[in-house]
Motif scaffolding. Structure first.
Motif, short mmCIF file in Angstrom:
data_model
loop_
_atom_site.label_atom_id
_atom_site.label_comp_id
_atom_site.label_asym_id
_atom_site.label_seq_id
_atom_site.Cartn_x
_atom_site.Cartn_y
_atom_site.Cartn_z
N LYS A 1 -2.79 3.10 8.34
CA LYS A 1 -1.85 4.20 8.53
C LYS A 1 -0.98 4.44 7.30
N SER A 2 -1.47 4.03 6.14
CA SER A 2 -0.74 4.21 4.89
C SER A 2 -0.83 5.66 4.43
N GLU A 3 0.26 6.38 4.52
CA GLU A 3 0.29 7.79 4.14
C GLU A 3 -0.02 7.97 2.65
N GLU A 4 0.50 7.08 1.80
CA GLU A 4 0.27 7.20 0.35
C GLU A 4 -1.20 6.99 0.00
N SER A 5 -1.87 6.09 0.70
CA SER A 5 -3.28 5.84 0.41
C SER A 5 -4.14 7.04 0.80
N TRP A 6 -3.86 7.64 1.95
CA TRP A 6 -4.61 8.83 2.36
C TRP A 6 -4.34 10.00 1.42
N ALA A 7 -3.06 10.17 1.02
CA ALA A 7 -2.73 11.25 0.09
C ALA A 7 -3.42 11.05 -1.25
N HIS A 8 -3.56 9.80 -1.69
CA HIS A 8 -4.25 9.53 -2.96
C HIS A 8 -5.73 9.90 -2.86
N CYS B 1 0.81 -1.22 0.00
CA CYS B 1 0.00 0.00 0.00
C CYS B 1 0.84 1.27 0.00
N ASP B 2 2.13 1.19 0.31
CA ASP B 2 2.99 2.38 0.35
C ASP B 2 3.90 2.48 -0.87
N PHE B 3 3.55 1.80 -1.97
CA PHE B 3 4.32 1.89 -3.20
C PHE B 3 3.93 3.20 -3.89
N ALA B 4 4.66 4.28 -3.58
CA ALA B 4 4.30 5.61 -4.06
C ALA B 4 4.36 5.71 -5.58
N THR B 5 5.31 5.01 -6.21
CA THR B 5 5.45 5.08 -7.67
C THR B 5 4.19 4.58 -8.36
N ALA B 6 3.60 3.51 -7.83
CA ALA B 6 2.38 2.97 -8.43
C ALA B 6 1.21 3.94 -8.25
N TRP B 7 1.08 4.53 -7.06
CA TRP B 7 0.02 5.51 -6.84
C TRP B 7 0.19 6.71 -7.78
N ASN B 8 1.42 7.18 -7.93
CA ASN B 8 1.67 8.34 -8.80
C ASN B 8 1.38 8.02 -10.27
N ALA B 9 1.67 6.79 -10.67
CA ALA B 9 1.36 6.40 -12.05
C ALA B 9 -0.15 6.46 -12.29
N ARG B 10 -0.92 6.04 -11.31
CA ARG B 10 -2.38 6.11 -11.44
C ARG B 10 -2.84 7.57 -11.53
N VAL C 1 -7.74 -0.71 0.33
CA VAL C 1 -6.35 -0.76 0.76
C VAL C 1 -6.22 -0.31 2.22
N LEU C 2 -6.97 0.72 2.60
CA LEU C 2 -6.90 1.22 3.97
C LEU C 2 -7.50 0.26 4.99
N SER C 3 -8.29 -0.70 4.53
CA SER C 3 -8.87 -1.67 5.46
C SER C 3 -7.80 -2.55 6.11
N TYR C 4 -6.66 -2.76 5.42
CA TYR C 4 -5.58 -3.51 6.05
C TYR C 4 -4.36 -2.64 6.34
N GLY C 5 -4.28 -1.45 5.72
CA GLY C 5 -3.18 -0.53 5.99
C GLY C 5 -3.72 0.81 6.43
#
Length: 527
Positions: free
Chosen positions: A245-252, A206-215, A239-243
């Protein structure tokens, strides 16, 4: 062996994509041990409730499962086993006797490996040993597609600049148009594949920032589509249901909401998204205590809320705060809501009194017509806080919240004690001598009332030696010291009402003797 690994990973990826495409409403994701996955498949009367996360409520593993874990290293964290495992005789989650590992489910011809996945009623479980091949294969495919997409995008830009720069005859122009159409089709195909592989990547990591940015880049290049962006929010929720505190997911999530607002999505849809996100934070905060990333996301939502939404948030979060009385995060959120209202009142009448972050324009417009709402909500909060302090002894978060409320009254008395838009506007710009006298008198009344309230809390505890009572006396006495140490006229007024500091100092030494040096140094400075 590497080819077998790649084939197994691709097969798992295709199965995961089929599951996600067939069940777009999945709201919870879990990574489980293979023995737990077997138990899930054996369930015949599975009927989850909405009272809590399903995977965290699963029964603890039995002795047989403990023995299986001890004898099988495949249950370890697969993120450590991504590299260097190609030489094993059997792959994690792979059965060499059955290459397909697929079974048919239902009438929809949905095929997936029961040793790797389980899906029912909006819940998706993935076996831990399947994570390594999923992540490794998805990442490799993503890197290849990313390079191809960058190349196609660059060639497309060069072709466009070439066509705009010079005149061409009809035949060459037709060839160029045909090539441009092919590149557009190729680009659309690559975007579709990238969205598929990045979806799998962010699910596994869930914290793979490159994948989030590609989306984000792909969604930015597309026309704004409400359904697509809502599906993106659904993916982030899963994704947040298991992570949580994922900063990348909240930022997305914040990026998607901003993209919806700037893209002209209907206001009713945006309002429902804001309300759903606020509820999502409340739900996740109940599962994950002190989740500052989730609460920071909820603070950000305030800048897009109207007055009715802010008022509703203040009312709806009361029950959660009473159930989590020691969690300061919710009280901090309520302080942000109240500050948003205060900023809205101030910015309605003076450009110089705007505070970052800027409040929603509709909030300022509504408060311009009804500025007395700020004082009403503030007084309600003060009264509610008093009830909580009397009912729940020894909770510092409640006393900190009360200090904030008194600070607000002291620094914004001109706004709070005006009853109409005209008087508020006048008091912000210039205050008459009579109104200053009235304001000073109200501050004195409030200071006397607060000191009496602190004394009543101390007296209610009596000679009780319980820890909660001692802490209540400590916080009440500290609150009195805080009132007396306020700078300017407010502190002088409190000292006039409560001149005796020796009794407060003796009480503090009695209930918390280990901090005697602190009080010995603090009290003389107040005097």
């Amino acid at each position: 062996m590497e080819e077998v690994v790649a084939d197994h990973g691709l097969r798992l990826l295709h199965q995961l994509d089929s599951i996600l495409d067939s069940h777009p409403s999945i709201d919870e994701l879990g990574f489980v041990h293979p023995m737990q996955l077997t138990s899930l498949h054996a369930l015949e009367d599975f009927s989850p409730d909405n009272q809590g996360p399903f995977f965290t409520r699963m029964k603890r593993r039995g002795k047989a499962q403990e023995a299986s874990i001890n004898s099988n290293e495949q249950a370890e964290d697969c993120s450590r086993r991504i590299e260097g495992q190609e030489g094993e005789s059997e792959l994690p989650g792979y059965n060499s006797d059955d290459d397909s590992g697929e079974v048919e489910h239902g009438n929809g011809k949905l095929l997936y490996d029961e040793a790797a996945f389980w899906c029912a009623h909006g819940k998706l479980a993935i076996a831990v040993p399947a994570l390594a091949p999923l992540y490794k294969t998805a990442k490799a495919e993503f890197r290849v597609l990313q390079k191809q997409y960058a190349k196609v995008t660059e060639e497309r830009c060069e072709s466009a600049s070439c066509c705009n720069g010079k005149e061409m005859d009809g035949r060459i122009n037709g060839i160029k148009s045909c090539l441009g159409l092919m590149k557009e089709e190729r680009k659309a195909s690559l975007e579709k594949e990238l969205m598929k592989y990045t979806r799998s990547l962010v699910i596994v990591n869930c914290d793979f920032a490159t994948a989030w940015n590609a989306r984000k880049r792909i969604l930015s290049s597309m026309a704004v589509c409400e359904d697509t962006l809502l599906a993106e929010l659904q993916l982030a929720s899963m994704v947040l249901s298991y992570g949580p505190k994922s900063e990348e997911s909240w930022a997305h999530r914040r990026w998607v909401i901003n993209h919806m607002i700037s893209g002209g999505v209907q206001q009713t849809t945006i309002d429902s998204v804001l309300k759903a996100d606020s509820k999502l934070v409340e739900l996740i905060a109940g599962r994950s205590t002190m989740n500052y990333r989730a609460w920071r996301h909820r603070h950000w939502l305030i800048s897009h809320m109207s007055l009715s939404q802010v008022s509703a948030e203040l009312e709806e979060t009361k029950l959660w705060a009473q159930s989590h009385i020691a969690d300061n995060c919710c009280f901090h959120y309520r302080r942000c809501l109240l500050l948003g209202i205060l900023q809205g009142v101030a910015s309605s009448f003076s450009e110089s009194m705007k505070f970052p972050p800027l409040v929603h324009p509709s909030l300022s417009a509504a408060l311009t017509k009804k500025p007395q709402i700020a004082a009403h909500l503030w007084m309600e909060e003060l009264s509610w806080n008093e009830e909580l302090i009397k009912h729940y002894l020894g909770h510092e978060a409640l006393w900190i919240h009360r200090r904030f409320l008194l600070w607000g009254f002291g620094h914004n008395s001109k706004i709070f004690w005006s009853s109409s838009a005209t008087t508020v506007a006048e008091s912000v710009v210039t205050v008459s001598f009579e109104r200053q006298e009235e304001s000073l008198e109200r501050v004195m009344q409030l200071a006397a009332k607060e000191l009496q309230f602190a004394d009543s809390c101390i007296a209610a505890c009596g000679p009780d030696v319980m820890e909660d009572a001692n802490r209540q006396c400590e916080f009440a006495a500290s609150y009195k010291l805080w009132l007396l140490s306020l700078p300017g006229e407010k502190g002088e007024i409190c000292k006039a009402v409560e001149p005796n500091l020796i009794s407060i100092q003796n009480l503090l030494k009695e209930v918390i003797p280990h901090r005697q040096r602190l009080w010995d140094g603090l009290v003389p400075n107040i005097l």
